[in-house]
Design a protein around this motif. Structure first.
Motif, PDB file in Angstrom:
ATOM      1  N   GLU A 295      -2.906 -16.464 -54.832  1.00  0.00           N
ATOM      2  CA  GLU A 295      -3.100 -15.714 -53.594  1.00  0.00           C
ATOM      3  C   GLU A 295      -2.455 -16.379 -52.384  1.00  0.00           C
ATOM      4  OE1 GLU A 295      -6.982 -12.930 -54.156  1.00  0.00           O
ATOM      5  OE2 GLU A 295      -6.947 -14.381 -52.521  1.00  0.00           O
ATOM      6  N   SER A 296      -2.199 -17.658 -52.467  1.00  0.00           N
ATOM      7  CA  SER A 296      -1.641 -18.382 -51.321  1.00  0.00           C
ATOM      8  C   SER A 296      -1.073 -19.704 -51.830  1.00  0.00           C
ATOM      9  CB  SER A 296      -2.745 -18.663 -50.284  1.00  0.00           C
ATOM     10  OG  SER A 296      -3.648 -19.626 -50.803  1.00  0.00           O
TER      11      SER A 296
ATOM     12  N   GLU B 214      -1.970 -22.604 -50.805  1.00  0.00           N
ATOM     13  CA  GLU B 214      -3.114 -23.497 -51.004  1.00  0.00           C
ATOM     14  C   GLU B 214      -3.761 -23.242 -52.364  1.00  0.00           C
ATOM     15  OE1 GLU B 214      -2.426 -21.732 -48.429  1.00  0.00           O
ATOM     16  OE2 GLU B 214      -2.926 -22.722 -46.521  1.00  0.00           O
ATOM     17  N   ASP B 215      -3.872 -21.981 -52.705  1.00  0.00           N
ATOM     18  CA  ASP B 215      -4.468 -21.659 -54.001  1.00  0.00           C
ATOM     19  C   ASP B 215      -3.622 -22.221 -55.139  1.00  0.00           C
ATOM     20  OD1 ASP B 215      -6.839 -20.080 -53.326  1.00  0.00           O
ATOM     21  OD2 ASP B 215      -5.441 -18.635 -52.488  1.00  0.00           O
TER      22      ASP B 215
ATOM     23  N   MET C   7       0.200 -19.497 -44.054  1.00  0.00           N
ATOM     24  CA  MET C   7      -0.753 -18.458 -44.478  1.00  0.00           C
ATOM     25  C   MET C   7      -1.934 -19.076 -45.194  1.00  0.00           C
ATOM     26  SD  MET C   7      -0.013 -15.261 -46.981  1.00  0.00           S
ATOM     27  CE  MET C   7      -1.294 -15.208 -48.245  1.00  0.00           C
ATOM     28  N   GLY C   8      -3.105 -18.786 -44.742  1.00  0.00           N
ATOM     29  CA  GLY C   8      -4.290 -19.383 -45.346  1.00  0.00           C
ATOM     30  C   GLY C   8      -4.830 -18.569 -46.488  1.00  0.00           C
ATOM     31  N   LYS C   9      -5.986 -18.953 -46.960  1.00  0.00           N
ATOM     32  CA  LYS C   9      -6.596 -18.259 -48.080  1.00  0.00           C
ATOM     33  C   LYS C   9      -7.293 -16.982 -47.597  1.00  0.00           C
ATOM     34  CE  LYS C   9      -8.403 -20.809 -51.275  1.00  0.00           C
ATOM     35  NZ  LYS C   9      -8.955 -21.881 -52.153  1.00  0.00           N
ATOM     36  N   ARG C  10      -7.210 -15.968 -48.413  1.00  0.00           N
ATOM     37  CA  ARG C  10      -7.878 -14.712 -48.085  1.00  0.00           C
ATOM     38  C   ARG C  10      -9.381 -14.856 -48.307  1.00  0.00           C
ATOM     39  NH1 ARG C  10      -8.737  -9.305 -50.517  1.00  0.00           N
ATOM     40  NH2 ARG C  10      -7.739  -9.817 -52.481  1.00  0.00           N
TER      41      ARG C  10
ATOM     42  N   GLU D 119      -4.153 -14.310 -58.330  1.00  0.00           N
ATOM     43  CA  GLU D 119      -4.171 -12.953 -57.835  1.00  0.00           C
ATOM     44  C   GLU D 119      -3.889 -11.941 -58.942  1.00  0.00           C
ATOM     45  OE1 GLU D 119      -1.502 -12.019 -54.277  1.00  0.00           O
ATOM     46  OE2 GLU D 119      -0.292 -11.456 -56.011  1.00  0.00           O
ATOM     47  N   ARG D 120      -2.944 -12.272 -59.821  1.00  0.00           N
ATOM     48  CA  ARG D 120      -2.513 -11.244 -60.774  1.00  0.00           C
ATOM     49  C   ARG D 120      -1.581 -11.815 -61.842  1.00  0.00           C
ATOM     50  NH1 ARG D 120       1.619  -6.995 -58.879  1.00  0.00           N
ATOM     51  NH2 ARG D 120       1.951  -7.150 -61.127  1.00  0.00           N
TER      52      ARG D 120
ATOM     53  N   ASP E 250      -1.427  -7.252 -55.306  1.00  0.00           N
ATOM     54  CA  ASP E 250      -0.946  -8.351 -54.464  1.00  0.00           C
ATOM     55  C   ASP E 250      -1.827  -8.493 -53.230  1.00  0.00           C
ATOM     56  OD1 ASP E 250       1.031  -7.883 -56.284  1.00  0.00           O
ATOM     57  OD2 ASP E 250       2.562  -7.371 -54.817  1.00  0.00           O
ATOM     58  N   SER E 251      -2.028  -9.722 -52.818  1.00  0.00           N
ATOM     59  CA  SER E 251      -2.864  -9.972 -51.637  1.00  0.00           C
ATOM     60  C   SER E 251      -2.121  -9.688 -50.344  1.00  0.00           C
ATOM     61  CB  SER E 251      -3.336 -11.425 -51.633  1.00  0.00           C
ATOM     62  OG  SER E 251      -4.288 -11.606 -52.646  1.00  0.00           O
ATOM     63  N   ASP E 252      -0.818  -9.728 -50.395  1.00  0.00           N
ATOM     64  CA  ASP E 252      -0.045  -9.638 -49.154  1.00  0.00           C
ATOM     65  C   ASP E 252       0.950  -8.482 -49.172  1.00  0.00           C
ATOM     66  OD1 ASP E 252       1.505 -10.657 -51.160  1.00  0.00           O
ATOM     67  OD2 ASP E 252       2.227 -12.393 -50.056  1.00  0.00           O
TER      68      ASP E 252
ATOM     69  N   ARG F 213       0.607 -15.094 -60.440  1.00  0.00           N
ATOM     70  CA  ARG F 213       0.816 -15.414 -59.040  1.00  0.00           C
ATOM     71  C   ARG F 213      -0.517 -15.801 -58.400  1.00  0.00           C
ATOM     72  NH1 ARG F 213       1.720 -11.975 -53.708  1.00  0.00           N
ATOM     73  NH2 ARG F 213       2.879 -13.527 -52.512  1.00  0.00           N
TER      74      ARG F 213
ATOM     75  N   HIS G  63     -13.006 -13.769 -49.471  1.00  0.00           N
ATOM     76  CA  HIS G  63     -13.499 -12.946 -50.576  1.00  0.00           C
ATOM     77  C   HIS G  63     -15.008 -12.774 -50.502  1.00  0.00           C
ATOM     78  CE1 HIS G  63      -9.858 -12.326 -52.918  1.00  0.00           C
ATOM     79  NE2 HIS G  63      -9.489 -13.525 -52.529  1.00  0.00           N
ATOM     80  N   TRP G  64     -15.511 -12.595 -49.279  1.00  0.00           N
ATOM     81  CA  TRP G  64     -16.954 -12.392 -49.135  1.00  0.00           C
ATOM     82  C   TRP G  64     -17.381 -11.077 -49.800  1.00  0.00           C
ATOM     83  CZ3 TRP G  64     -16.274 -13.244 -43.196  1.00  0.00           C
ATOM     84  CH2 TRP G  64     -16.210 -14.633 -42.917  1.00  0.00           C
TER      85      TRP G  64
ATOM     86  N   ARG H 167      10.437  -9.795 -53.620  1.00  0.00           N
ATOM     87  CA  ARG H 167      10.151  -8.384 -53.908  1.00  0.00           C
ATOM     88  C   ARG H 167      11.452  -7.635 -54.163  1.00  0.00           C
ATOM     89  NH1 ARG H 167       5.116 -10.090 -51.494  1.00  0.00           N
ATOM     90  NH2 ARG H 167       3.475  -8.750 -52.355  1.00  0.00           N
TER      91      ARG H 167
END
Lengths: 323, 323, 323, 323
Positions: B75-76, B78-79, A1-4, B9-10, A279-281, B73, A6-7, B126
């Motif tokens: 976001e990923s 990588e983050d 899973m890559g980075k989301r 993320e949070r 949460d992003s996901d 947490r 944020h544009w 979760r």
């Protein structure tokens, strides 16, 4: 899973078209309680007392009701550039506006997959109140006017689409989170609720039963409490506004809702509550359109069933095909 | 202006230390209404009925009250890597945990500038409810228990710091937005309210008048309405809990508040309302600590003045130096 | 204009009949939140946490759902004597009870014009809480249990009558004020809302479309806020209770309502708000049943239209005659 | 126990004196939201949007702030005669007014034991709205104005008395119920809360610490919800009104309160909630003034402690004797 991505930072404004501009203005200013910040040509620019931007609604006289364009703000100039290139690459680009609109800087225009007009910009003018509107609290853009339903800010826009899937997929690529969906047995997507923020949704797409393209289901404004939604229902009814549905609480989004038609014909929601998601996901939570009990619950966990118009009426008005 | 970082993320959870673990558990479970999800060693893991993560509070028996660690947490994955490298480079890194805590995956530990312990992780378990807690609404993690104050979710943590400035600056670099501040004449920073989300704040730092390091001012839990804050005040008072301040509405954050002490001594807030901010570059709104009227307004736009303890008491308890 | 009679002070209790006594008890105790104060024979005696009398509901096992009897308290022993003589003179007397019910003294029984059973008494036992229910506030009969919808007290009873006019006239003679009415063109009385207190109504009669006699439309319980009505709607729905109508606000009475069916089949209302009237000679406000818009407004000024069952279903159940 | 007297039906209006009539009028009309119904001489007549009588407040220019007279309505002309004879017999009669005030018929004037002026009347003019104020709901006297705190109706008056006991005893003889009291060890009566209606109180007497006679503690206006009290607090603060205490909830009466000073100096309460009592012989509940914890609870079960002014300041202003 890559980075989301944020544009995009937020829904910035929505342009509404109205065939009855004077009556619509009375509705938005005196009954909803929006503040007028500018007038130019056929358009009046408005914002809620808690909106910091120059405007969050652009009300434009037109032959038919409907949505003109939807504006989103990016997080930075770089984000604006990148998002524009992305949309260009998708073949959805319309191009950089030669002249920006009031209250905003360099603007990139594009088409949504179902034909709605979108625009992106970063530079924005913040509202500066005249002395009589200076607020007690400096973390507010202005005094609360205590006028009409006294809505605080823009919340979300809900767009009809002849097919919601391409629109939903585009905004996922743009970094929006897909929170909830209504599906016919996991095969046909009927509706999608999405957010670029922590809201339950700031953007939604619903399948248009008429098959038309580019229509509006509704534009929603926030009030801080359920009690204010209830108060708005009575106030708007006493003022002769058509109440279509509510107050009640949706199952999807958990939001407390009231739907009315402004004089131009556009459906407007007065809205409060709803969960926040950090949460992003998280999601999508999918609801079964074919399970009648679940569809009813998704629509209203508190309050009675919706009128059929909720899923058919939109602007510009289109006749449902006879079956 | 460059792009904002979005590593984090949070706020995920806060570990509270208590010298009275059994009484504290009764408070959090039966009076606040949190749900117990696990117990291990000296710790009990809890979450609000609306929290999706395995836990949002870890309650650990200890000699003294206070905050154990704060978990955020990313976001990923990588983050997580990038943020860990950044903290390593700052000299604040403690390192990757050999063994993660319950409900979370690979974890990076670090020190905040004032000595508080932080941790970052991406993988999270979760909550999955047993059948008797399955909710009517599938967009909720479980049934609402309707127990005690029935708080919905963790909201924010407010940390004392011997000097809030380095902590605030670190979290700005980590991508947090600086929303509001309380300053002595633009010279001495007394407090900072920050958010990585759209909340008015999910993290705050307040200057510790004792000069101590690493203390806790309070941990806050969300309820959906002001009425629930008021209801909690009466319920907690009837249960013999010490009410320190509130209900009232802060000027800063606009939030509706109630402050109590749990039996272990930690200050707990029951919280609702507060503005949302959707802009990346809004704020900071600075309030003048030396202007008595403005300081009072910042503290409470609705409700009476605070007791002095609000700005001095914290955990672990420290005596104020005699002046 | 002469002096108004003040024999009767208040609605004291209502006996409900249920063919499912165990399930009904679970509903009233665990979901509505009533407190059980006694059991005797086939009856369980209950009261709201804010009810001072020994009981306000007597739940009695029976073949069919419906209303057993309605009890009112007089202001004094003399008032009891006078009212009994008056009813005797009207030919409605049944006589003094040989044995009073639990929690009340000497009791006079009578028939309402449509056949419902009534009783009057003065002496009443006030609830005395065990130590674990002793309230923080000594002006309350007990601690609030915070259980289920947590209703505070009995509010009103709404009775079907084959013809509401004689019932309404009798209670006017007994000193009740006639506050509102629903009429077909000032010729046929469809419903009457009356009060012996300052409430918008504590007693109502509605024309029974089946022509049956002595049925119950609903029994209502008070909660302090509209928000609690909304909360009850969600709580009861999640518990599987049938929600018939609401939440919404009536035009008549201005009350915020929610109608559900308890397992025995009786319609129960969770109720808040509504105007208070302090005048002895206010009303009646008459609404036109034939004016569809006015009838709709009378039913709900906030909230959608009622299901047809609201004006037809009652207990015991009776089939509507085929037209 | 004999029959309770029912001569008096309700609190009808209160005359307030103000040394700043123009500013006071702005406060009552624009900030509280009262409606002006008449002006005559030095007086302006006002009522809440939910008040049916010609006026419930008479605002009269005077050298000093304070209470002019208090008007109660009787249930019938006969009740007026009887009550007048009773007061005459007590030596408290002033006599029948030669000329009635606006909006009321034949009026009997008397002195309360502590010197306050009272009047009784039966005939009253009900408010008739002009067409633009005709309400949607015919059970309301007029449209809700949605102006300022938008108070609905007069609620109660709280009078200082050099000794509250004779005043309390007189009103008991007049048929008022004594609901609650604050006493120094059952020996000295500090305050009494009484009602002729089902309200927790519509009349209260508090011992005046200055020993002065005939002063006003406060006049209270009703709003339907706690949320409206909170809203009023912010609105009035933003308008520069002095907030003395609240919002909070009293232990005595259970009411949600907010106390402010109108520009003339009179203390005004915005009020909601509070229990209703339907029994003729309930109370008095006595609270111990000497037990500090109980006194604090009686004052505020929700909200912080009161400022000392709450029990000392009144109108006309009097200096407390130096101890």
């Amino acid at each position: 899973m890559g980075k989301r991505r944020h544009w995009i930072e937020r829904l910035a404004h929505v342009e509404l078209l109205t065939p009855k501009p004077e009556e619509s203005l009375v509705f938005f200013r005196d009954l909803l309680g929006l503040e007028v910040t500018a007038q130019k040509g056929d358009s009046v620019y408005l914002r809620g007392w808690g909106d910091w931007f120059h405007h969050t609604v652009k009300l434009t006289a037109a032959k038919e009701a409907g949505v003109g364009h939807i504006g989103w703000r990016t997080e930075s100039p770089e984000d604006l550039e990148e998002a524009a290139r992305f949309l260009e690459g998708k073949g959805l680009g319309v191009g950089w506006a030669e002249e920006g609109d009031l209250g905003q800087g360099q603007t990139y225009r594009f088409r949504l997959p179902d034909g709605h007009q979108g625009e992106l910009f970063f530079e924005v003018e913040r509202y500066s109140p005249p002395s009589e509107k200076k607020p007690l609290l400096k973390n507010r853009p202005q005094k609360r006017p205590y006028r009409g339903a006294d809505v605080r800010r823009i919340d979300h826009v809900n767009l009809y689409a002849s097919d919601p899937t391409p629109s939903r997929e585009l905004f996922q690529e743009l970094g929006f989170k897909w929170h909830e969906g209504l599906w016919v047995k996991n095969q046909v997507e009927m509706a999608a609720w999405m957010a670029v923020s922590n809201l339950s949704h700031d953007l939604a797409f619903m399948r248009d039963p008429t098959g038309a393209k580019g229509r509006l289901n509704h534009l929603a404004f926030w009030v801080d409490t359920e009690a204010e939604v209830i108060r708005a229902a009575e106030l708007l009814r006493e003022a002769g506004v058509f109440i279509e549905y509510g107050p009640g609480r949706h199952g999807i989004s958990e939001a407390f809702f009231l739907y009315v038609y402004e004089p131009g014909g556009n459906r407007i929601e007065v809205y409060s509550g709803g969960y926040l998601n950090f949460d992003s996901d998280w999601g999508p939570i999918l609801w079964d359109f074919d399970d009648l009990a679940e569809r009813a619950l998704a629509t209203a966990v508190v309050g009675g069933p919706p009128p059929e118009s909720m899923f058919a009426y939109g602007t510009p008005p289109v006749m449902l095909p006879q079956s």
